[in-house]
Design a protein around this motif. Sequence first.
Motif, PDB file in Angstrom:
ATOM      1  N   PHE A 105       0.849  -1.203   0.000  1.00  0.00           N
ATOM      2  CA  PHE A 105       0.000   0.000   0.000  1.00  0.00           C
ATOM      3  C   PHE A 105       0.888   1.258   0.000  1.00  0.00           C
ATOM      4  O   PHE A 105       0.654   2.201  -0.745  1.00  0.00           O
ATOM      5  N   VAL A 106       1.901   1.239   0.856  1.00  0.00           N
ATOM      6  CA  VAL A 106       2.792   2.404   0.942  1.00  0.00           C
ATOM      7  C   VAL A 106       3.470   2.635  -0.408  1.00  0.00           C
ATOM      8  O   VAL A 106       3.592   3.775  -0.872  1.00  0.00           O
ATOM      9  N   ASN A 107       3.876   1.543  -1.046  1.00  0.00           N
ATOM     10  CA  ASN A 107       4.574   1.644  -2.328  1.00  0.00           C
ATOM     11  C   ASN A 107       3.740   2.276  -3.439  1.00  0.00           C
ATOM     12  O   ASN A 107       4.289   2.817  -4.384  1.00  0.00           O
ATOM     13  N   VAL A 108       2.406   2.164  -3.333  1.00  0.00           N
ATOM     14  CA  VAL A 108       1.572   2.783  -4.369  1.00  0.00           C
ATOM     15  C   VAL A 108       0.999   4.116  -3.905  1.00  0.00           C
ATOM     16  O   VAL A 108       0.043   4.629  -4.476  1.00  0.00           O
ATOM     17  N   GLY A 109       1.567   4.672  -2.842  1.00  0.00           N
ATOM     18  CA  GLY A 109       1.188   6.022  -2.439  1.00  0.00           C
ATOM     19  C   GLY A 109       0.059   6.100  -1.427  1.00  0.00           C
ATOM     20  O   GLY A 109      -0.400   7.177  -1.082  1.00  0.00           O
ATOM     21  N   ILE A 110      -0.419   4.941  -0.953  1.00  0.00           N
ATOM     22  CA  ILE A 110      -1.393   4.972   0.137  1.00  0.00           C
ATOM     23  C   ILE A 110      -0.540   4.985   1.405  1.00  0.00           C
ATOM     24  O   ILE A 110      -0.023   3.951   1.812  1.00  0.00           O
ATOM     25  N   THR A 111      -0.346   6.168   1.978  1.00  0.00           N
ATOM     26  CA  THR A 111       0.645   6.242   3.052  1.00  0.00           C
ATOM     27  C   THR A 111       0.074   6.616   4.412  1.00  0.00           C
ATOM     28  O   THR A 111       0.475   6.077   5.424  1.00  0.00           O
ATOM     29  N   LYS A 273      -8.162   0.784  -6.369  1.00  0.00           N
ATOM     30  CA  LYS A 273      -9.110   1.849  -6.063  1.00  0.00           C
ATOM     31  C   LYS A 273      -8.464   3.057  -5.387  1.00  0.00           C
ATOM     32  O   LYS A 273      -8.863   4.191  -5.624  1.00  0.00           O
ATOM     33  N   PHE A 274      -7.462   2.806  -4.560  1.00  0.00           N
ATOM     34  CA  PHE A 274      -6.980   3.899  -3.715  1.00  0.00           C
ATOM     35  C   PHE A 274      -5.541   4.337  -3.963  1.00  0.00           C
ATOM     36  O   PHE A 274      -5.049   5.238  -3.299  1.00  0.00           O
ATOM     37  N   SER A 275      -4.845   3.703  -4.886  1.00  0.00           N
ATOM     38  CA  SER A 275      -3.470   4.123  -5.126  1.00  0.00           C
ATOM     39  C   SER A 275      -3.482   5.511  -5.757  1.00  0.00           C
ATOM     40  O   SER A 275      -4.424   5.888  -6.454  1.00  0.00           O
ATOM     41  N   VAL A 276      -2.460   6.273  -5.488  1.00  0.00           N
ATOM     42  CA  VAL A 276      -2.407   7.632  -6.022  1.00  0.00           C
ATOM     43  C   VAL A 276      -1.124   7.834  -6.808  1.00  0.00           C
ATOM     44  O   VAL A 276      -0.097   7.255  -6.504  1.00  0.00           O
ATOM     45  N   SER A 277      -1.219   8.671  -7.811  1.00  0.00           N
ATOM     46  CA  SER A 277      -0.033   8.951  -8.608  1.00  0.00           C
ATOM     47  C   SER A 277       0.861   9.928  -7.843  1.00  0.00           C
ATOM     48  O   SER A 277       0.418  10.604  -6.927  1.00  0.00           O
ATOM     49  N   GLU A 278       2.132   9.983  -8.244  1.00  0.00           N
ATOM     50  CA  GLU A 278       3.106  10.831  -7.546  1.00  0.00           C
ATOM     51  C   GLU A 278       2.600  12.255  -7.338  1.00  0.00           C
ATOM     52  O   GLU A 278       2.636  12.783  -6.239  1.00  0.00           O
TER      53      GLU A 278
END
Length: 292
Positions: A105-111, A273-278
Motif C-alpha cells: 500500500f505504501v509503495n503505491v502512495g497509500i501512506t 481503487k486507492f493508489s495515487v499517482s506521484e
Amino acid sequence: QAKDDGRNTVRFFTREMNAKLQKNKEILTDLTESLTQEHFELYYQPLFTIEQDTLVGAEALIRWHHPEKGMVPPDKFIAVAEKSGLINELGDWVLAQACREIKNFVNVGITDFKIAINISPVQFRRKDLLQHMLMILARHDVSPDFIELEITEGAVMDNVDQAIETMQALHDAGFQLAMDDFGTGYSSLSYLKRFPIQKMKIDRSFISDLENDDDSKSITTAIIQMSHSLGLHVLAEGVETEAQLHYLQDEKCDYVQGYYTGKPMPASAFIKKFSVSEESKYPNGKWTVSTT
Ligand code: C2E
Ligand code: MG
Ligand code: MG
Ligand code: MG
C-alpha cells in the motif's frame, strides 16, 4: 410417557451435539491444513472520515478459501479456531500478511493510513502478546504506527486490571486501540474511562436499525457523545444507506465503515481503487480520495 419423552430428548441432544463436535473437528483439521497451504486471504474494507472525503485506513478481514467448500466466512470458523487455540497461529498469519500488504500500500502512495486488525480474546490474553507481535512487525520491518488493534468488550471484562495493563503496554509500543462492536457486550461505564483506547466502533446492529427505531437512534447518539466526552474517536460500523450516513454526520460521528462507503475487497482491488499517482500525493498536506 413423560419418561420416554425425556429419554428421547436426551438422545436427540446427544446426537446433535455429536454431529456438531464432529463438524468442528472437521473444520479444525481443514483449518490446520489450510494454514500450511496458505488458503487464507485478507480482505480490506475502507474506513473514511464521516464526510467521506478522506480514507483513513482499512479493516483487515480474514477470508478462507476452502479447497472444496469455496469461501467460508469467519463466523463459521473463528469460534472453532478460538476453542482449539489455533487462533493464535491464524492471528500470526493475519498480522504477517497485513505487514506484507501494508508495504505494498505504501509503495503505491497509500501512506497516511492504519490497518485495523481483529484480535481474538484468546490472543489478547497471551502473556507474550506484545513481544510476539513486535517480533512479527520487526521481521517485516513495519512500524506499529500502521496498526490499529480491534478488541472486544468480552476480551477485557473478565480481568479488567490485567486487560488495562495489556492495553497500556500495547499503546505505549505504538499501536492504536479500538473497542470493536461496542454496545453488544457488557462493559461497565466506570471501567470505560480507565481503558487506554483511542476509538469506539459502534456495533452494526444499532446502525442497521437507525431508520426505523428511535431507541437505536438514541443509543447511537449517546455512544457518540459519551465517546467524545471521554476523548475518544468514534466510528460507525455497517453503514448501508445514505440516510444512516446523514444521521451519523448530523450527530458528529467521526468515521464510517460499511457497504455504503465500501465493501471489503482483496488487497489488489484496494490498491487499484486507492493508489495515487506521484503528483496527486498529499494535495493539501493530507491524502484525500474521491469515493464517487
Ligand atoms: P467485525 O470485526 O465486527 O467486522 C465487521 C464485519 O461486518 C465484517 O464481517 C464485515 O464484512 C461486515 N460488514 C461491514 N460493513 C457491513 C455492512 O454495511 N453491512 C453488513 N451486513 N455487514 C458489514 P466479516 O468479514 O464476515 O467478519 C465477521 C467477524 O469475524 C468480524 O466482525 C470479526 O469479529 C471476525 N473476524 C474477521 N476477520 C478476523 C481476523 O482476522 N481475526 C479475528 N480474530 N477475527 C476476525
Ligand atoms: Mg472488527
Ligand atoms: Mg466490528
Ligand atoms: Mg460488528
